[in-house]
Design a protein around this motif. Structure first.
Motif, short mmCIF file in Angstrom:
data_model
loop_
_atom_site.label_atom_id
_atom_site.label_comp_id
_atom_site.label_asym_id
_atom_site.label_seq_id
_atom_site.Cartn_x
_atom_site.Cartn_y
_atom_site.Cartn_z
N THR A 232 1.08 -1.17 0.22
CA THR A 232 0.15 -0.24 0.47
C THR A 232 0.77 1.08 0.21
OG1 THR A 232 -0.24 0.62 2.27
CG2 THR A 232 -1.68 -1.09 0.94
N THR A 233 0.30 2.27 -0.67
CA THR A 233 1.35 3.54 -0.04
C THR A 233 1.80 4.13 0.78
OG1 THR A 233 -1.09 4.60 -0.37
CG2 THR A 233 -0.26 4.57 -2.57
N ALA A 234 0.63 3.83 2.20
CA ALA A 234 0.87 4.03 3.33
C ALA A 234 2.26 3.47 3.91
CB ALA A 234 -0.66 4.15 4.03
N LYS A 235 2.04 1.78 3.34
CA LYS A 235 3.24 0.97 3.94
C LYS A 235 4.72 1.86 3.55
CE LYS A 235 3.37 -3.40 4.13
NZ LYS A 235 2.73 -4.62 3.49
N ARG A 236 4.24 1.80 1.57
CA ARG A 236 5.57 2.10 1.30
C ARG A 236 6.07 3.47 2.23
NH1 ARG A 236 4.93 3.53 -4.73
NH2 ARG A 236 3.69 4.76 -4.24
N PHE B 254 5.67 4.43 5.29
CA PHE B 254 6.88 4.45 6.12
C PHE B 254 7.80 3.87 6.55
CE2 PHE B 254 7.82 1.20 9.63
CZ PHE B 254 8.19 1.80 10.99
N LEU B 255 7.78 2.76 4.98
CA LEU B 255 9.08 1.63 5.10
C LEU B 255 10.43 2.86 4.74
CD1 LEU B 255 7.64 -1.33 3.88
CD2 LEU B 255 9.35 -1.18 5.08
N GLU B 256 10.10 3.82 3.68
CA GLU B 256 11.57 4.59 2.74
C GLU B 256 11.65 5.35 3.80
OE1 GLU B 256 9.44 4.75 -1.79
OE2 GLU B 256 8.94 6.55 -0.28
N SER B 257 10.56 6.32 4.64
CA SER B 257 10.89 7.43 6.21
C SER B 257 11.96 5.59 6.91
CB SER B 257 9.31 7.50 6.31
OG SER B 257 9.86 9.22 7.39
N PHE B 258 11.78 4.88 7.55
CA PHE B 258 11.88 4.21 8.89
C PHE B 258 13.32 4.01 8.54
CE2 PHE B 258 12.98 0.56 10.87
CZ PHE B 258 12.64 0.93 12.68
N ASP B 259 13.72 3.70 6.86
CA ASP B 259 14.31 3.14 6.18
C ASP B 259 16.35 4.91 6.32
OD1 ASP B 259 16.91 1.77 4.97
OD2 ASP B 259 16.40 2.91 3.13
N GLU B 260 15.68 6.13 5.80
CA GLU B 260 15.94 6.52 5.04
C GLU B 260 16.28 7.68 6.89
OE1 GLU B 260 17.47 8.15 3.13
OE2 GLU B 260 16.91 6.47 1.93
N VAL B 261 15.32 7.91 7.62
CA VAL B 261 15.06 8.38 8.69
C VAL B 261 15.90 7.56 10.01
CG1 VAL B 261 14.00 9.64 10.71
CG2 VAL B 261 13.41 10.74 8.11
N ILE B 262 15.71 7.05 9.99
CA ILE B 262 16.19 5.98 11.33
C ILE B 262 17.60 5.01 11.48
CG2 ILE B 262 14.88 4.08 13.38
CD1 ILE B 262 14.35 6.52 13.18
N LEU B 263 16.44 4.00 10.13
CA LEU B 263 18.02 2.89 9.37
C LEU B 263 19.11 3.57 9.00
CD1 LEU B 263 15.80 -0.35 8.89
CD2 LEU B 263 16.31 0.45 11.25
N LYS B 264 19.70 4.25 8.28
CA LYS B 264 20.86 4.88 7.50
C LYS B 264 21.51 5.43 8.04
CE LYS B 264 19.14 4.16 2.47
NZ LYS B 264 18.43 4.68 1.23
N PRO B 265 20.73 6.57 8.92
CA PRO B 265 21.80 7.65 10.19
C PRO B 265 22.50 6.59 10.96
CG PRO B 265 19.84 8.24 9.73
CD PRO B 265 19.51 6.76 8.64
N ARG B 266 22.27 5.19 11.02
CA ARG B 266 22.67 4.90 12.05
C ARG B 266 23.04 3.74 12.33
NH1 ARG B 266 18.11 7.13 13.40
NH2 ARG B 266 18.61 7.71 16.54
N SER B 267 23.24 3.31 9.97
CA SER B 267 24.42 2.32 9.90
C SER B 267 23.54 0.61 10.10
CB SER B 267 25.55 1.88 9.55
OG SER B 267 26.39 3.53 9.18
N GLY C 90 3.98 3.23 16.46
CA GLY C 90 2.90 4.16 15.98
C GLY C 90 2.58 5.68 16.17
N GLY C 91 3.42 5.56 16.56
CA GLY C 91 3.38 7.42 16.74
C GLY C 91 1.91 7.31 17.86
N TYR C 92 0.87 7.06 17.53
CA TYR C 92 -1.15 7.56 17.82
C TYR C 92 -0.84 6.54 18.76
CZ TYR C 92 -4.78 11.00 17.07
OH TYR C 92 -5.46 11.85 17.35
N ALA D 127 -1.92 2.89 11.04
CA ALA D 127 -0.25 3.54 12.23
C ALA D 127 0.14 3.55 11.11
CB ALA D 127 -0.40 1.94 12.47
N PHE D 128 0.14 2.74 9.88
CA PHE D 128 1.34 3.03 9.00
C PHE D 128 1.91 5.02 8.44
CE2 PHE D 128 1.23 -1.19 6.75
CZ PHE D 128 1.92 -1.94 8.16
N VAL D 129 0.09 5.39 9.13
CA VAL D 129 0.68 6.87 8.26
C VAL D 129 1.11 7.99 9.70
CG1 VAL D 129 -1.30 9.91 8.35
CG2 VAL D 129 -1.88 7.03 6.93
N THR D 130 0.67 7.25 11.05
CA THR D 130 1.07 8.15 11.73
C THR D 130 2.32 8.14 12.27
OG1 THR D 130 -0.46 6.78 13.37
CG2 THR D 130 -1.46 8.59 12.65
#
Length: 422
Positions: A85-89, A91-104, A274-276, A307-310
């Protein structure tokens, strides 16, 4: 504060006796915003409970609420199992860019069922599958969930007894400082692993909380965690960090294990991911552990799109610029100073204050005292719970977005509650 007995007949008549928090806080809550909850009679409560750590960004966070309402108003997918889904995509893109990649961190992301214990069950199952072994080592006073696999690696005797059957394939070891520094770290564990006559089956994995929340706010030292990671690597055991309550910034960094400089093989997240406050959980693992067959582990609600959205909104709002960690650590110092003052004033009654970031505990010598303090705090308009094997610790979990002024207000109430229960 004068509390009028709430209209609770329907709860007492129809709801199971298993309910617990409502017994400590006899109010019928109606609204919540930020760090405040409001009951149906108009009383206001400052919330230092935060949904047991599921509301790191406060109640009805306006940024997250706007993202959710916009998504629902355009008829965004609410239930999608594990469909793309667009919501899952997003989330995954944000989680990767904001959380995973900066921490290697090179983790695969798995969406199990929506609760913390679902994430733990998936982690345990995957570890056993990867290593071909059954035994899992956990630690004294651990808490990992209420389903059978999670209970088998949980320490609390009361919760374990609820299983009604033997809980097998789990072996407890002493958590950091369990022997008050009198025994070298991992002495017993190492000896059992070395001795072919010890009776310990070679474990598939070790599961640990860096800060034991339900166990009494027991904080593992970074050097202890590093030694544990080294032990796991040397002895061919996977390291699972249960970050369900302490992750998502609760201790300062996004992951609670960052301070120790370790990279677990498997990480579990839930509660505030999930944030919310909506159900969502993740099991993260190194790519070489992605041994699942399609559908081998699933669940009807493993794709909670709202929850992906929030979750995405929370990551983009609070974690993209690196300021949340600094803010949490600063406010943690504010809490620590207040608890230090309380402990000094009641030195014969307070055993210890301990914590990291915005999770803190105040342990009392009289084990019944913590519940009395919590009850008095409720009367004064503050929500705090207790933890520890005998509920001997007052536990503070304010939202990460709680203002310094709100922290001061709540800590003043706590100070009075401790004085009032002498």
């Amino acid at each position: 504060m004068t509390i009028t007995p709430p209209a609770t007949a329907v709860f007492e008549t129809l709801e199971s006796e298993v309910r617990s928090y409502c017994r400590s806080w006899p109010a019928v809550f109606d609204r919540a915003q930020g760090s405040r909850m409001f009951d149906e009679d108009g009383h206001v409560y400052l919330d230092f409970f935060s949904g047991a750590g599921a509301l790191n960004y406060g109640h009805n966070n306006p940024v997250l609420k706007r993202a959710l309402l916009d998504y629902l108003e355009r008829d965004g997918v609410t239930h999608g199992l594990d469909m793309s889904t667009t919501a899952k995509r997003a989330f995954l893109e944000s989680f990767d860019e904001v959380i995973l990649k900066p921490r290697s961190l090179d983790y695969k992301v798995m969406f199990p069922g929506p609760t913390g214990t679902n994430a733990v069950e998936a982690a345990l199952k995957l570890a056993r599958k990867a290593k071909g072994r059954e035994s899992i080592v956990s630690f004294t006073n651990a808490f990992h969930g209420m389903s059978l696999g999670s209970l088998a690696v949980t320490g609390n005797a009361f919760k374990r007894a609820g299983a009604g059957i033997p809980l097998v394939h789990g072996t407890p070891m002493p958590f950091d400082n369990y022997f008050d520094g009198k025994v070298p770290d991992f002495l017993w564990f190492e000896r059992l692993l070395e001795d072919s006559g010890s009776g310990l089956n070679h474990p598939a994995a070790v599961i640990v909380e860096t800060v034991q929340g339900e166990g009494g706010i027991n904080v593992a030292r970074p050097e202890w965690l590093r030694a544990l990671a080294d032990l796991c690597e040397r002895r061919d055991m996977l390291l699972i960090v249960d970050d369900i309550q302490m992750g998502c910034g609760r201790t300062g960094p996004f992951f609670s294990f960052e301070e120790a400089g370790i990279t677990p093989d498997i990480v579990t997240l839930s509660k505030s991911i999930g944030g919310y406050g909506m159900p969502m959980s993740l099991t993260l693992f190194k790519p070489e552990l992605d041994l699942w067959e399609p559908g081998e582990h699933n669940g009807t609600f493993r794709g909670n799109n709202p929850a992906f959205v929030t979750a995405t909104a929370a990551l983009d709002t609070y974690w993209a610029d690196g300021q949340m960690e600094k803010q949490t650590l600063a406010r943690g110092e504010q809490v620590e100073q207040a608890l230090r003052t309380i402990a000094a004033e009641h030195s014969s009654e307070v055993v210890e204050h301990r914590g990291r970031g915005l999770v803190w505990g105040l342990e009392f010598a009289d084990k019944a005292r913590a519940a009395k303090v919590s009850a008095r705090a409720f009367e004064l308009g503050l929500l705090i719970e207790t933890s520890g094997p005998e509920s001997e610790v007052v536990k503070l979990l304010p939202a990460l977005t709680t203002t310094p002024e709100e922290l001061d207000e709540g800590l003043r109430i706590l100070t009075r509650a401790v004085r009032d229960t002498v």
